[in-house]
Write an enzyme that holds these catalytic residues in place. Structure first.
Site, PDB file in Angstrom:
ATOM      1  N   SER A   9     -50.771 -82.561   1.374  1.00 13.15           N
ATOM      2  CA  SER A   9     -52.164 -83.010   1.371  1.00 13.15           C
ATOM      3  C   SER A   9     -52.699 -82.789  -0.030  1.00 13.15           C
ATOM      4  O   SER A   9     -52.880 -81.645  -0.473  1.00 13.15           O
ATOM      5  CB  SER A   9     -52.969 -82.186   2.385  1.00 13.15           C
ATOM      6  N   HIS A  34     -50.484 -87.034   2.432  1.00 10.73           N
ATOM      7  CA  HIS A  34     -51.541 -86.910   3.439  1.00 10.73           C
ATOM      8  C   HIS A  34     -52.880 -86.909   2.705  1.00 10.73           C
ATOM      9  O   HIS A  34     -53.101 -86.110   1.797  1.00 10.73           O
ATOM     10  CB  HIS A  34     -51.310 -85.596   4.186  1.00 10.73           C
ATOM     11  N   ASP A  36     -56.800 -86.450   3.045  1.00 15.54           N
ATOM     12  CA  ASP A  36     -57.849 -85.895   3.912  1.00 15.54           C
ATOM     13  C   ASP A  36     -59.207 -86.481   3.555  1.00 15.54           C
ATOM     14  O   ASP A  36     -59.856 -86.059   2.604  1.00 15.54           O
ATOM     15  CB  ASP A  36     -57.878 -84.369   3.766  1.00 15.54           C
ATOM     16  N   MET A  38     -62.998 -86.893   4.378  1.00 10.03           N
ATOM     17  CA  MET A  38     -64.065 -86.213   5.129  1.00 10.03           C
ATOM     18  C   MET A  38     -65.420 -86.759   4.672  1.00 10.03           C
ATOM     19  O   MET A  38     -65.645 -86.922   3.474  1.00 10.03           O
ATOM     20  CB  MET A  38     -64.026 -84.705   4.876  1.00 10.03           C
ATOM     21  N   HIS A  67     -55.963 -89.454   6.827  1.00  7.38           N
ATOM     22  CA  HIS A  67     -56.478 -88.649   7.940  1.00  7.38           C
ATOM     23  C   HIS A  67     -57.995 -88.806   7.920  1.00  7.38           C
ATOM     24  O   HIS A  67     -58.682 -88.177   7.109  1.00  7.38           O
ATOM     25  CB  HIS A  67     -56.029 -87.200   7.743  1.00  7.38           C
ATOM     26  N   MET A  69     -61.363 -88.124   8.888  1.00 11.23           N
ATOM     27  CA  MET A  69     -62.301 -87.188   9.525  1.00 11.23           C
ATOM     28  C   MET A  69     -63.703 -87.707   9.245  1.00 11.23           C
ATOM     29  O   MET A  69     -64.481 -87.122   8.481  1.00 11.23           O
ATOM     30  CB  MET A  69     -62.083 -85.772   8.968  1.00 11.23           C
ATOM     31  N   MET A 138     -53.764 -80.838  15.328  1.00 14.71           N
ATOM     32  CA  MET A 138     -54.438 -79.968  14.362  1.00 14.71           C
ATOM     33  C   MET A 138     -54.198 -78.503  14.740  1.00 14.71           C
ATOM     34  O   MET A 138     -54.371 -78.105  15.898  1.00 14.71           O
ATOM     35  CB  MET A 138     -55.948 -80.231  14.333  1.00 14.71           C
ATOM     36  N   ASP A 176     -50.899 -80.037  11.310  1.00 16.30           N
ATOM     37  CA  ASP A 176     -51.728 -79.976  10.100  1.00 16.30           C
ATOM     38  C   ASP A 176     -52.672 -78.771  10.161  1.00 16.30           C
ATOM     39  O   ASP A 176     -53.484 -78.662  11.081  1.00 16.30           O
ATOM     40  CB  ASP A 176     -52.545 -81.283  10.027  1.00 16.30           C
TER      41      ASP A 176
HETATM   42  C1  DX5 Z   1     -58.105 -79.833   7.372  1.00 17.32           C
HETATM   43  C2  DX5 Z   1     -57.182 -80.885   6.790  1.00 17.32           C
HETATM   44  C3  DX5 Z   1     -55.848 -80.367   6.414  1.00 17.32           C
HETATM   45  C4  DX5 Z   1     -55.918 -79.291   5.356  1.00 17.32           C
HETATM   46  C5  DX5 Z   1     -54.614 -78.602   5.221  1.00 17.32           C
HETATM   47  O1  DX5 Z   1     -59.278 -80.422   7.746  1.00 17.32           O
HETATM   48  O2  DX5 Z   1     -56.970 -81.913   7.720  1.00 17.32           O
HETATM   49  O3  DX5 Z   1     -54.975 -81.420   6.046  1.00 17.32           O
HETATM   50  O4  DX5 Z   1     -56.335 -79.803   4.125  1.00 17.32           O
HETATM   51  O5  DX5 Z   1     -54.776 -77.534   4.360  1.00 17.32           O
HETATM   52  P1  DX5 Z   1     -53.913 -76.192   4.467  1.00 17.32           P
HETATM   53  O6  DX5 Z   1     -52.475 -76.619   4.461  1.00 17.32           O
HETATM   54  O7  DX5 Z   1     -54.337 -75.422   3.278  1.00 17.32           O
HETATM   55  O8  DX5 Z   1     -54.302 -75.566   5.774  1.00 17.32           O
HETATM   56 ZN    ZN Z   2     -55.390 -83.402   7.290  1.00 15.93          ZN
END
Ligand code: DX5
Ligand code: ZN
Length: 216
Positions: A9, A34, A36, A38, A67, A69, A138, A176
Site C-alpha cells: 500500500s 494497493h 488506499d 479515503m 481500495h 473507502m 479488513m 489488509d
Molecule cells: C487502512 C488501509 C490499509 C492500511 C494498511 O484503512 O486500508 O491498507 O493502509 O496499513 P498497515 O499495513 O500499516 O496496517
Molecule cells: Zn487498504
C-alpha cells in the site's frame, strides 16, 4: 512454499520519490499495488484521488487495486478506472446499493472485489462472491495505516476460505491492516492468498519485508 502475493500500500511510501519506491517493490517481488483512497467521510481521513493513481500507473505495469473507502463509489469509480486502476475494491458497508453497482460492473466487464470491515460477518457477502476477483477482509478498522492487527478476524478468513473451496469459486482472499511476518503467517495459514501492507514494508527494508511476506 506457498505462493503469497504481496500488495504494497503506497500510502506509507516516500511519495516524494514514488517511482523509485515502486521500482524497489517490484524488484523485491511485489505482485500488485494497493491504493488506499479515503474521502474524509466514509473514513475519518483523506488520502489520494485519481491523480496520484495516474502517477502510479505511469511507474508500473503491475495490477493496481483501488481500495475505495469513500461514500460514493457509484459516483466516482469511473475516474479511478480512467486513472489506471485495474480492480476496484468496494466496501460492503458503503452507503450505496452494492448489488446494483456490481451488476453495472458485470455488464461493463469491470474487475472488482468486495471488502468487509472487521465486524461485518462473512455470510453477508457470500452472494457477491461469484464475480468478485478478491474478497478483502479488513484486519483493522479502515482509516489509517500503522494500526494493530485484530486477531479475532482470523476465523473469518478460514470460514471464507472453506466456503470458496466448497463452491469452487475463483475469488482470492486478501487481508489488509497490521500485516507483518507474524500476523501475515496466521492469515496465510488460514487461507489468505494476498497480503496488503503499508507500514511493515515501508518502515523497514522494502526488499527484506516483501521477501519475508512472500515466503511465509
Ligand atoms: C487502512 C488501509 C490499509 C492500511 C494498511 O484503512 O486500508 O491498507 O493502509 O496499513 P498497515 O499495513 O500499516 O496496517
Ligand atoms: Zn487498504
Amino acid at each position: 512454499m506457498r505462493n503469497i502475493e504481496v500488495s504494497p500500500s503506497i500510502i506509507s511510501s516516500d511519495l516524494s520519490d514514488l517511482r523509485s519506491e515502486i521500482k524497489k517493490c517490484e524488484d523485491a517481488g511485489a505482485g500488485s499495488f494497493h491504493l488506499d483512497v479515503m474521502d474524509g467521510n466514509f473514513v475519518d481521513n483523506i488520502t489520494m484521488g485519481p491523480d496520484l493513481i495516474r502517477a502510479v500507473r505511469k511507474s508500473t505495469k503491475l495490477r493496481l487495486d483501488a481500495h475505495l473507502m469513500i461514500n460514493r463509489p457509484d459516483k466516482y469509480y469511473r475516474d479511478f478506472l480512467s486513472a489506471g486502476a485495474d480492480v476496484l475494491l468496494i466496501h460492503y458497508e458503503s452507503p450505496v446499493d452494492i448489488g446494483e453497482l456490481i451488476n453495472k460492473f458485470e455488464r461493463d466487464g469491470i474487475r472488482y472485489g468486495i471488502v468487509i470491515n472487521p465486524d461485518t460477518e462473512f455470510r453477508k457477502v457470500k452472494k457477491y462472491l461469484p464475480g468478485s476477483e478478491i474478497l478483502l477482509i479488513m484486519s483493522v478498522y479502515p482509516g489509517f495505516s500503522g494500526q494493530k492487527f485484530i486477531n479475532s478476524i482470523i476465523p473469518k478468513i478460514k470460514e471464507a476460505s472453506d466456503y470458496i473451496k466448497s463452491e469452487h469459486l475463483k475469488t482470492r482472499i486478501e487481508v489488509d491492516g497490521g500485516i507483518n511476518d507474524i500476523t501475515g503467517k496466521q492469515c496465510v495459514e488460514n487461507g489468505a492468498e494476498i497480503l496488503v501492507s503499508a507500514s511493515y514494508i515501508f518502515n523497514n527494508d522494502i526488499y527484506k519485508s516483501i521477501q519475508t511476506l512472500k515466503n511465509l
